[in-house]
Motif scaffolding. Structure first.
Motif, mmCIF file in Angstrom:
data_model
loop_
_atom_site.group_PDB
_atom_site.id
_atom_site.type_symbol
_atom_site.label_atom_id
_atom_site.label_comp_id
_atom_site.label_asym_id
_atom_site.label_seq_id
_atom_site.Cartn_x
_atom_site.Cartn_y
_atom_site.Cartn_z
ATOM 1 N N VAL A 168 0.849 -1.190 0.000
ATOM 2 C CA VAL A 168 0.000 0.000 0.000
ATOM 3 C C VAL A 168 0.882 1.236 0.000
ATOM 4 O O VAL A 168 2.112 1.146 0.026
ATOM 5 N N PHE A 169 0.258 2.417 0.017
ATOM 6 C CA PHE A 169 1.022 3.665 -0.123
ATOM 7 C C PHE A 169 1.278 4.359 1.207
ATOM 8 O O PHE A 169 2.321 4.977 1.394
ATOM 9 N N THR A 170 0.327 4.294 2.120
ATOM 10 C CA THR A 170 0.466 5.034 3.376
ATOM 11 C C THR A 170 0.452 4.100 4.582
ATOM 12 O O THR A 170 0.023 2.950 4.494
ATOM 13 N N TRP A 171 0.904 4.624 5.712
ATOM 14 C CA TRP A 171 0.886 3.856 6.957
ATOM 15 C C TRP A 171 -0.540 3.548 7.397
ATOM 16 O O TRP A 171 -0.794 2.506 7.990
ATOM 17 N N LYS A 172 -1.460 4.448 7.129
ATOM 18 C CA LYS A 172 -2.848 4.222 7.539
ATOM 19 C C LYS A 172 -3.426 3.004 6.821
ATOM 20 O O LYS A 172 -4.113 2.172 7.440
ATOM 21 N N ASP A 173 -3.144 2.886 5.528
ATOM 22 C CA ASP A 173 -3.591 1.705 4.785
ATOM 23 C C ASP A 173 -2.836 0.457 5.240
ATOM 24 O O ASP A 173 -3.367 -0.657 5.209
ATOM 25 N N PHE A 174 -1.613 0.658 5.665
ATOM 26 C CA PHE A 174 -0.770 -0.447 6.124
ATOM 27 C C PHE A 174 -1.372 -1.140 7.348
ATOM 28 O O PHE A 174 -1.188 -2.342 7.552
ATOM 29 N N VAL A 175 -2.106 -0.399 8.175
ATOM 30 C CA VAL A 175 -2.755 -0.987 9.346
ATOM 31 C C VAL A 175 -3.725 -2.096 8.934
ATOM 32 O O VAL A 175 -3.851 -3.113 9.620
#
Length: 322
Positions: A168-175
């Motif tokens: 994914v692109f961001t840490w938020k999506d990484f969660v």
């Protein structure tokens, strides 16, 4: 002393309440088992807030900029910009001794993004001598914020480290990727990302280039529990150090989940790896180099944001035009 009992006192207009203090070591004895010196080691004093009373401020211990004599302005600008792209909503940087040029850059960022970037002076007791002066004094001291749920995940990163999601692109999506691996049955206080070194001697000609875009050759990944960095849950962690949670805040929570490199990796950019300081460096220095372009997916948006910030800094005279 062990014979004394310490309490926290909560004072209100109509009553005073007290709860017993729990003392939790932040520095583990095993970390200096071969050191015969005696030190003042950090201890967290915590109190359970009486039921029904508002929660105020909580603290953790991130690595401050202490005694930095070199010019790290370019590295700092690049690191802040890539972290903002990845999704850092709050960056707190603790400083002790840094160059005036670096201080001006930090003050500009904190005034330009007051709700995102905070600069704090780092102070140490004169008598305190830690087992490893830099390591002990660099225990993450992240302010947990005045509202209990303002910060959900925090990470004590150095400015030569970037946590990069794989899918994914961001840490938020990484969660969401984390949830898919762990599931819903277990709960963890920290989520550790495996480390990979991107080694390479810098020269005077390359020092001001983009440190994470130029070097695309990494070492092998570190095994679970070694050299990685974590996203740490502020709801579930009582004490941390600069790699993962030491003590959990509530029962039923596991301390650390070791994420696979297929989910995320810690890109650690160093000129070299000193095996005298870190014996594990031997295997990394001798390991096969792997071409890794994972972080290059941020190149376009990074260059756009970086150029805007640098342009404003040059206009203010904080950076020299080249």
């Amino acid at each position: 002393t062990s014979q004394e009992t310490t309490h926290c006192q909560f004072s209100f207009s109509n009553r005073i309440l007290a709860t017993k203090v729990t003392a939790t070591p932040i520095w583990l004895d095993i970390w200096d088992q071969n050191d015969t010196n005696i030190y003042f080691n950090p201890v967290l004093l915590s109190c359970r807030v009486p039921y029904g009373l508002p929660v105020t401020t909580f603290y953790l211990v991130p690595k401050p900029c202490t005694n930095v004599q070199e010019d790290i302005t370019e590295r700092l600008i690049q690191w802040i910009e890539i972290c903002r792209i990845l999704g850092a909503e709050k960056i707190e940087i603790y400083v002790k001794n840094i160059k005036k040029k670096v201080w001006r850059i930090l003050k500009w960022y904190s005034s330009t993004y007051p709700n995102e970037i905070t600069i704090k002076k780092f102070k140490v007791l004169r008598e305190q001598k830690a087992p490893d002066a830099n390591t002990s004094q660099s225990f993450s001291r992240i302010l947990w914020q005045k509202r209990r749920y303002e910060v959900i995940l925090s990470s004590p990163l150095d400015i030569d480290e970037v946590i990069v999601p794989q899918n994914v692109f961001t840490w938020k999506d990484f969660v969401n990727d984390i949830d898919s691996v762990i599931g819903t049955e277990e709960r963890f206080a920290s989520f550790m990302v495996p480390n990979a070194y991107f080694l390479g001697q810098q020269t005077s000609r390359s020092r001001n280039k983009f440190f994470f875009l130029e070097n695309v050759y990494r070492t092998q990944f570190s095994p679970s529990g070694e050299s990685g960095k974590s996203f740490i849950s502020t709801k579930d962690s009582l004490t941390i150090f600069n790699h993962y949670t030491l003590d959990v805040l509530r029962p039923g929570v596991n301390r650390t989940f070791f994420l696979p490199a297929s989910i995320a990796q810690l890109n650690h950019y160093k000129e070299s790896c000193n095996s005298v300081i870190l014996p594990e460096c031997v295997k990394y220095v001798s390991s096969r180099r792997v071409r890794d372009f994972t972080i290059l997916k941020y190149r376009k948006v990074f260059m756009n944001n970086y150029r805007k910030s640098v342009s404003m800094l040059k206009a203010l005279g904080f950076l020299l035009s080249q």
